[in-house]
Write a protein that holds these residues in place. Structure first.
Motif, PDB file in Angstrom:
ATOM      1  N   ILE A  11       0.740  -1.073  -0.341  1.00 20.61           N
ATOM      2  CA  ILE A  11      -0.332  -0.399   0.000  1.00 20.61           C
ATOM      3  C   ILE A  11       0.912   1.144   0.065  1.00 20.61           C
ATOM      4  CG2 ILE A  11      -1.747   1.464   1.411  1.00 20.61           C
ATOM      5  CD1 ILE A  11      -2.830  -1.440   2.511  1.00 20.61           C
ATOM      6  N   LEU A  12       2.013   1.329   0.711  1.00 19.61           N
ATOM      7  CA  LEU A  12       3.366   2.393   0.826  1.00 19.61           C
ATOM      8  C   LEU A  12       3.545   3.130  -0.355  1.00 19.61           C
ATOM      9  CD1 LEU A  12       3.607   1.745   4.477  1.00 19.61           C
ATOM     10  CD2 LEU A  12       2.432   4.087   3.904  1.00 19.61           C
ATOM     11  N   THR A  13       4.109   1.625  -0.799  1.00 19.34           N
ATOM     12  CA  THR A  13       5.062   1.411  -1.976  1.00 19.34           C
ATOM     13  C   THR A  13       3.975   2.150  -3.641  1.00 19.34           C
ATOM     14  OG1 THR A  13       5.337  -0.720  -1.761  1.00 19.34           O
ATOM     15  CG2 THR A  13       7.165   0.742  -0.623  1.00 19.34           C
ATOM     16  N   LYS A  14       3.122   1.130  -3.733  1.00 14.16           N
ATOM     17  CA  LYS A  14       2.395   0.720  -5.079  1.00 14.16           C
ATOM     18  C   LYS A  14       0.706   1.449  -4.734  1.00 14.16           C
ATOM     19  CE  LYS A  14       5.780  -1.890  -5.764  1.00 14.16           C
ATOM     20  NZ  LYS A  14       6.483  -1.689  -7.609  1.00 14.16           N
ATOM     21  N   VAL A  15       0.052   1.637  -4.349  1.00 14.08           N
ATOM     22  CA  VAL A  15      -0.768   2.656  -3.996  1.00 14.08           C
ATOM     23  C   VAL A  15      -0.876   3.855  -3.916  1.00 14.08           C
ATOM     24  CG1 VAL A  15      -3.826   2.246  -2.989  1.00 14.08           C
ATOM     25  CG2 VAL A  15      -2.127  -0.632  -3.149  1.00 14.08           C
ATOM     26  N   PHE A  16      -0.188   3.845  -2.387  1.00  8.53           N
ATOM     27  CA  PHE A  16      -0.686   5.980  -2.259  1.00  8.53           C
ATOM     28  C   PHE A  16       0.564   6.440  -3.618  1.00  8.53           C
ATOM     29  CE2 PHE A  16      -0.019   6.289   1.853  1.00  8.53           C
ATOM     30  CZ  PHE A  16      -1.340   5.265   2.751  1.00  8.53           C
ATOM     31  N   TYR A  17       1.272   5.545  -4.308  1.00 11.04           N
ATOM     32  CA  TYR A  17       2.102   6.637  -5.322  1.00 11.04           C
ATOM     33  C   TYR A  17       1.472   6.568  -6.782  1.00 11.04           C
ATOM     34  CZ  TYR A  17       6.541   6.549  -3.316  1.00 11.04           C
ATOM     35  OH  TYR A  17       7.455   7.315  -3.147  1.00 11.04           O
ATOM     36  N   TYR A  18       0.412   5.559  -7.126  1.00 11.18           N
ATOM     37  CA  TYR A  18      -0.905   5.701  -8.213  1.00 11.18           C
ATOM     38  C   TYR A  18      -1.563   6.680  -7.511  1.00 11.18           C
ATOM     39  CZ  TYR A  18      -5.118   3.895 -10.413  1.00 11.18           C
ATOM     40  OH  TYR A  18      -6.158   4.110 -10.888  1.00 11.18           O
ATOM     41  N   LEU A  19      -2.012   6.041  -6.096  1.00 12.79           N
ATOM     42  CA  LEU A  19      -3.209   7.754  -6.007  1.00 12.79           C
ATOM     43  C   LEU A  19      -2.783   9.039  -6.253  1.00 12.79           C
ATOM     44  CD1 LEU A  19      -4.855   5.556  -2.905  1.00 12.79           C
ATOM     45  CD2 LEU A  19      -5.675   6.153  -4.823  1.00 12.79           C
ATOM     46  N   ALA A  20      -1.436   9.773  -6.077  1.00 11.19           N
ATOM     47  CA  ALA A  20      -0.655  10.104  -5.574  1.00 11.19           C
ATOM     48  C   ALA A  20      -0.752  10.898  -7.292  1.00 11.19           C
ATOM     49  CB  ALA A  20       0.260  10.343  -5.321  1.00 11.19           C
ATOM     50  N   ASP A  21      -0.801   9.626  -8.131  1.00 14.66           N
ATOM     51  CA  ASP A  21      -0.145  10.451 -10.037  1.00 14.66           C
ATOM     52  C   ASP A  21      -1.434  10.073 -10.433  1.00 14.66           C
ATOM     53  OD1 ASP A  21       2.579  10.359  -9.933  1.00 14.66           O
ATOM     54  OD2 ASP A  21       2.442   7.901  -9.906  1.00 14.66           O
ATOM     55  N   SER A  22      -2.735   9.567  -9.505  1.00 13.84           N
ATOM     56  CA  SER A  22      -4.176   8.935 -11.107  1.00 13.84           C
ATOM     57  C   SER A  22      -4.937  10.721 -10.441  1.00 13.84           C
ATOM     58  CB  SER A  22      -4.138   7.894 -10.854  1.00 13.84           C
ATOM     59  OG  SER A  22      -3.740   7.087 -11.807  1.00 13.84           O
ATOM     60  N   TRP A  23      -5.402  10.076  -8.915  1.00 15.36           N
ATOM     61  CA  TRP A  23      -5.942  10.837  -8.224  1.00 15.36           C
ATOM     62  C   TRP A  23      -5.361  12.837  -7.701  1.00 15.36           C
ATOM     63  CZ3 TRP A  23     -10.287   8.897  -5.916  1.00 15.36           C
ATOM     64  CH2 TRP A  23     -10.737   7.601  -6.216  1.00 15.36           C
ATOM     65  N   GLY A  24      -3.851  12.825  -7.774  1.00 19.08           N
ATOM     66  CA  GLY A  24      -3.412  14.062  -7.444  1.00 19.08           C
ATOM     67  C   GLY A  24      -3.988  14.408  -6.418  1.00 19.08           C
ATOM     68  N   TRP A  25      -3.219  12.918  -5.372  1.00 19.70           N
ATOM     69  CA  TRP A  25      -3.178  13.517  -3.661  1.00 19.70           C
ATOM     70  C   TRP A  25      -1.503  13.564  -3.705  1.00 19.70           C
ATOM     71  CZ3 TRP A  25      -7.033   9.181  -1.818  1.00 19.70           C
ATOM     72  CH2 TRP A  25      -8.389   9.428  -2.140  1.00 19.70           C
ATOM     73  N   ARG A  26      -1.229  15.053  -3.358  1.00 21.32           N
ATOM     74  CA  ARG A  26      -0.069  14.805  -3.489  1.00 21.32           C
ATOM     75  C   ARG A  26       0.901  14.907  -2.103  1.00 21.32           C
ATOM     76  NH1 ARG A  26       2.026  13.695  -9.056  1.00 21.32           N
ATOM     77  NH2 ARG A  26       1.140  14.975  -9.680  1.00 21.32           N
ATOM     78  N   PHE A  27      -0.310  14.773  -1.454  1.00 24.25           N
ATOM     79  CA  PHE A  27       0.390  14.400   0.478  1.00 24.25           C
ATOM     80  C   PHE A  27       0.758  13.259   0.421  1.00 24.25           C
ATOM     81  CE2 PHE A  27      -4.836  13.747   0.096  1.00 24.25           C
ATOM     82  CZ  PHE A  27      -4.624  12.761   0.900  1.00 24.25           C
ATOM     83  N   LEU A  28       0.417  12.221  -0.348  1.00 22.32           N
ATOM     84  CA  LEU A  28       0.377  10.470   0.191  1.00 22.32           C
ATOM     85  C   LEU A  28       2.251  10.476  -1.183  1.00 22.32           C
ATOM     86  CD1 LEU A  28      -2.530   8.708  -0.457  1.00 22.32           C
ATOM     87  CD2 LEU A  28      -1.350   9.805   1.260  1.00 22.32           C
ATOM     88  N   GLU A  29       2.856  11.337  -1.986  1.00 23.69           N
ATOM     89  CA  GLU A  29       3.705  11.530  -2.351  1.00 23.69           C
ATOM     90  C   GLU A  29       4.996  11.476  -1.779  1.00 23.69           C
ATOM     91  OE1 GLU A  29       4.842  11.972  -7.174  1.00 23.69           O
ATOM     92  OE2 GLU A  29       4.098  13.690  -6.110  1.00 23.69           O
ATOM     93  N   HIS A  30       5.190  10.682  -0.719  1.00 23.41           N
ATOM     94  CA  HIS A  30       6.446  10.402   0.378  1.00 23.41           C
ATOM     95  C   HIS A  30       7.221   9.248  -0.225  1.00 23.41           C
ATOM     96  CE1 HIS A  30       5.054  14.494   1.590  1.00 23.41           C
ATOM     97  NE2 HIS A  30       4.043  13.951   1.742  1.00 23.41           N
ATOM     98  N   SER A  31       8.218   9.131   0.236  1.00 23.38           N
ATOM     99  CA  SER A  31       9.138   8.031   0.231  1.00 23.38           C
ATOM    100  C   SER A  31       8.711   7.023   1.941  1.00 23.38           C
ATOM    101  CB  SER A  31      10.793   8.357   0.340  1.00 23.38           C
ATOM    102  OG  SER A  31      11.152   7.446  -0.225  1.00 23.38           O
TER     103      SER A  31
END
Length: 292
Positions: free
Chosen positions: A126-146
């Motif tokens: 979830i942290l390494t795949k799903v969060f990045y997908y939500l950040a890229d596809s849905w624009g939820w940039r607050f999830l785009e962290h390492s």
């Protein structure tokens, strides 16, 4: 007297299976571990030398171990606060519902039924795949962290997963305590004009303090012994930034230059720390118990 003795023997026989398992897999390893802490045994060979307190002397200069102790304290404090506050809030919210109480109780408890090793790998995805997908596809940039590679965010990730796995269990304990609070006391306070917060603070909280003691005791011990969540999420990294004492002991005993005696010395230090803190916690919280 004979009947009492017979009942005690029957009770002991019922407890014998669990007691046997506890002695063989808990008590015996703990006692022998304290002995091996005074040796240079590597855990594989039969031969070893008695070296006294040399392992404990070396620990004082092991900065990796003490860094892991500091991280474990930091993790435990955060874990105790977050998990207990969330669990108590959920218990109050669920207990106040008239319908679907059983449904919410079951759903919120379900994560506790899953091994945190499995849960850790699930959250890694979830942290390494799903969060990045939500950040890229849905624009939820607050999830785009390492969430794993950055020490700051990896700590929050560990707290998130640990709380997810433990809140349900603590919630059940708090709910059981809330059900024991007399309804007439709350009704009398409401009639006298007390607000919901005042009822909770002045009546409910003192009467469930025994549950608070149990939950803090459990979360303290779980916090100091944390291994599975950290091992599956970060492995103690990046570097050693999220290495707990349990992970440090594991690496000392089973990885690289295997030093079982030195690892058991570290385990003994951890046991002493947990014993002291637990005794202080029980002494402080136990004095605040209120009887109905």
């Amino acid at each position: 007297m004979k009947n009492v003795g017979k009942k005690n023997i029957i009770l002991l026989l019922f407890c014998a299976p669990a007691l046997t398992v506890y002695i063989l897999f808990k008590l015996y390893p703990a006692v022998t571990g304290m002995f091996y802490a005074l040796t240079n045994w590597n855990g594989l060979k039969k031969e070893y030398e008695f070296i006294g307190l040399l392992n404990f002397v070396e620990i004082f200069s092991d900065h990796y171990f003490w860094n892991s102790v500091l991280f474990t304290f930091k993790y435990t404090i955060a874990m105790v606060i977050v998990s207990n506050i969330v669990a108590l809030a959920l218990a109050v919210a669920v207990e106040s519902r008239r319908r679907t109480k059983a449904l919410f109780r079951t759903v919120l408890y379900m994560p506790n039924m899953i091994s945190l090793v499995i849960g850790g790998y699930m959250w890694m995805f979830i942290l390494t795949k799903v969060f990045y997908y939500l950040a890229d596809s849905w624009g939820w940039r607050f999830l785009e962290h390492s969430w794993i590679g950055n020490p700051q965010f990896s700590f929050f990730a560990i707290i998130l997963v640990s709380s997810w796995g433990s809140v349900g269990f603590l919630m059940i304990i708090y709910m059981a305590a809330l059900q024991g609070v007399p309804a007439n006391l709350k009704e009398a306070a409401a009639i006298d004009g007390a607000s919901s917060w005042q009822i909770f603070q002045k009546i409910i909280l003192p009467l469930i303090n025994h549950a608070v003691t149990i939950c803090i005791f459990w979360s303290l011990n779980a916090g100091f012994q944390v291994f599975d969540v950290i091992y599956t999420l970060t492995g103690g990294g990046p570097g050693r930034a999220t290495q707990s004492v349990a992970v440090n002991i594991y690496e000392e005993a089973f990885r690289g230059n295997i030093r079982y005696g030195y690892a058991t010395a570290k385990s003994t230090i951890l046991f002493i720390i947990v014993l002291i803190i637990t005794a202080l916690q029980l002494n402080i919280t136990g004095k605040r118990d209120v009887e109905i």
